[in-house]
Design a protein around this motif. Structure first.
Motif: not given
Length: 295
Positions: A254-266
């Motif tokens: 299984r591969v979870l590809r990199p994606q733009p994420v705002d880690y401050a968001e819930t």
């Protein structure tokens, strides 16, 4: 008597199988703050270190995945308690790693601890959301329930050294998987300090293994490893991610590809469901005695 004393510098080590080895290669690399000031020497992990971490994660998988979801939640909440107790230390490390003021770094640490608590609360609830009874024609129960994928390699985000790290690690272990984490290459110290918290908490050795070093050197052997079941590419750039996807296809990871994420968001539940399999069980309903009635 002189008040001068020598500084006691911290020796950062890897965390593999519940122990703190140096890299088998004997290599280290300099870690600097946002202004280029030396902070510490971190272990420069080798391919052998990566393989050792996978062995440890596989060994720990049976016990961790077999624990009750409620128990896993208790264990993870204990980690949050210990993080709270070392809040000042992590504030300093995050400030140095990410070039933040003390107040902003403290806010990041608070958000990280809250994020850990958030995932601890999901351990015994995720099955209710993604599992359930299925309507079927015939006298059968048909039940679907989530099960952990197995050993997951996690490439921690490069820029968010603590909040991002916990945001990708916690959902993996909350759902019963075990993890091999490749810390942020530029800012690995919060991850290596988190390992010290895990070692003195109730998390069994091998459930989380933390490697530091060159992501492009450690990640390929993990992506190609036949005993790694899944990989999260959050900390890989576009070129490396493509290389790792190709390597992972060899044993259908299984591969979870990199994606733009705002880690401050819930966060949603996507990072938990990404590393869950669905088991479906059929069972005859039977009857309830002489009357012949059934469920």
């Amino acid at each position: 008597m002189s008040d001068a004393r020598l500084s006691v510098l911290k020796t950062y080590k890897l965390y593999v199988g519940g122990k703190f080895p140096r890299s088998e290669s004997g290599r280290v690399y300099e870690v600097t703050d946002s202004k280029g000031k030396w902070l510490a020497n971190a272990p420069l992990s080798s391919r052998k270190d990566a393989r050792d971490a996978v062995v440890a994660a596989r060994k720990a998988f049976g016990g961790w995945s077999g624990a009750t979801a409620y128990n896993r939640g208790q264990v993870l909440y204990r980690v949050a308690e210990m993080l709270e107790g070392r809040r000042d230390q992590f504030t300093r490390e995050v400030a140095d790693a990410e070039g933040l003021s003390k107040s902003k770094a403290a806010a990041v640490v608070d958000a990280t601890i809250d994020r850990w608590v958030w995932y601890a609360g999901w351990t015994d609830k995720i099955a209710q959301v993604v599992g359930g009874g299925n309507p079927v024609a015939g006298p059968f129960f048909n039940l679907s329930s989530p099960e952990p994928t197995g050993v997951v390699a996690v490439l921690a985000p490069q820029e968010s050294s603590f909040l991002g790290l916990v945001s990708v690690l916690a959902p993996v272990i909350a759902t019963g998987n075990t993890a091999v984490v490749v810390a942020s290459e530029k800012s690995p110290l919060p991850a290596l300090s988190l390992a010290e918290v895990l070692a003195t908490s109730d998390v069994p050795g091998g459930v989380v293994n933390v490697l530091s070093g060159r992501t492009a050197e450690i990640a390929p052997p993990l992506a190609a490893h036949q005993d790694v079941n899944a990989i999260d590419l959050a900390g890989a750039d576009e070129v490396l991610a493509k290389e790792l996807e190709i390597a992972a296809a060899d044993n259908l990871k299984r591969v979870l590809r990199p994606q733009p994420v705002d880690y401050a968001e819930t966060p949603g539940i996507d990072r938990m469901t990404a590393f869950l399999e669905t088991k479906t069980v059929w069972h005859p309903t039977g009857s309830l005695g002489a009357s012949g009635s059934s469920y």
